[in-house]
Design an enzyme around this catalytic site. Structure first.
Site, short mmCIF file in Angstrom:
data_model
loop_
_atom_site.label_atom_id
_atom_site.label_comp_id
_atom_site.label_asym_id
_atom_site.label_seq_id
_atom_site.Cartn_x
_atom_site.Cartn_y
_atom_site.Cartn_z
N LYS A 61 96.23 4.41 37.69
CA LYS A 61 95.36 3.58 38.50
C LYS A 61 95.44 2.12 38.06
O LYS A 61 95.53 1.21 38.90
CB LYS A 61 93.91 4.07 38.40
CG LYS A 61 92.96 3.35 39.36
CD LYS A 61 91.51 3.58 39.01
CE LYS A 61 91.08 2.68 37.88
NZ LYS A 61 89.62 2.70 37.64
N ASP A 82 90.37 5.02 42.83
CA ASP A 82 89.24 5.13 41.92
C ASP A 82 88.25 6.12 42.50
O ASP A 82 88.54 6.82 43.48
CB ASP A 82 88.61 3.76 41.67
CG ASP A 82 87.90 3.21 42.90
OD1 ASP A 82 88.03 3.80 44.00
OD2 ASP A 82 87.20 2.19 42.76
#
Length: 261
Positions: free
Chosen positions: A170, A188
């Site tokens: 991420k 997320d």
């Protein structure tokens, strides 16, 4: 006389052998029925109908019209400070990270300056952020690795970014998108929720949602797609009380519990 003495022994041997056999058959026969009964409800649920290409196009056209140039909310000065901010944002709010990094970045906006600052002083700057001890250690370690392995520059490939302490997929996707303009999809908690709740990109893991979003979102929207979805999840498609009445895509959403039709 010999016959009389042998006869009592025969029933005594048969009786113990026969009595446990009957309950064992009944117990064994009962189990499959209870298992199948419990598993039956899991087969009743139906997956929501997938979004059509036209519906996905429409959804992101609306996002683009409402917010043509979405921006990330983590404050940063350059690719290095962006990288540090994203590493610090794990299990923390952007607002909380920004409050800590404003004074930190004022004195350390390069790997060299961060390394010179040292772990103890970095820890003092970020002590209001969750997991600050581990994060301070990672910030110093990634600064050292950037200097040693990358000439003090933030690399522009996912593979290289993921070698840095504290930086996962991420983090790499956010840095690639925001610092280098690559059309990556950072998933997320907000993007994960929106993808699953709306039915746009269902998946059991962040990676599954990421790959599905990359598959269905038209290329023309990919540069800003993760920001639109993050902001949508943060301010509209809330975890506990989604604001369906003001949602831009409420007519396209597949969530069965939405409060508008």
């Amino acid at each position: 006389m010999p016959k009389t003495t042998r006869r009592p022994a025969r029933p005594a041997a048969k009786t113990p052998a026969a009595s446990p056999a009957k309950p064992a058959k009944r117990t064994a026969g009962a189990k499959p029925k209870s298992v199948s009964a419990k598993s039956a409800p899991s087969r009743r649920g139906k997956s929501p109908r997938r979004w059509s290409a036209a519906e996905v196009q429409e959804a992101f056209s609306r996002f683009a019209k409402a917010n043509p140039e979405p921006k990330g909310e983590l404050e940063h000065l350059n690719p290095f400070t962006l990288l540090v901010a994203v590493v610090l944002s794990a299990q923390a709010t952007d607002a909380g990270v920004n409050k800590a990094t404003r004074p930190l970045f004022a004195v350390a906006d390069t790997p060299q300056k961060m390394l010179a600052l040292g772990e103890d002083r970095v820890r003092e700057y970020i002590k209001t952020i969750g997991l600050f001890r581990t994060k301070a250690k990672n910030v110093i370690a990634l600064s050292q690795k950037l200097i040693t392995d990358f000439g003090g520059e933030v690399p522009n490939t996912r593979e290289a970014l993921e070698t840095l302490p504290g930086a996962g997929r991420k983090t790499a996707n956010v840095v690639l998108n925001m610092a280098f303009g690559q059309p990556t999809m950072a998933v997320d908690t907000h993007v994960f929720r929106v993808g699953n709740r709306t039915g746009l990109a269902p998946g059991d893991t962040p990676l599954a949602v990421e790959l599905e979003l990359e598959r269905v979102i038209p290329a023309e929207f990919m540069q800003h797609a993760h920001h639109w979805l993050i902001l949508h999840g943060r301010y509209t498609c809330l975890a506990r009380k989604p604001r369906c009445e003001v949602c831009l895509i409420n007519d396209l959403c597949r969530w069965p519990e939405k409060t508008v039709s």
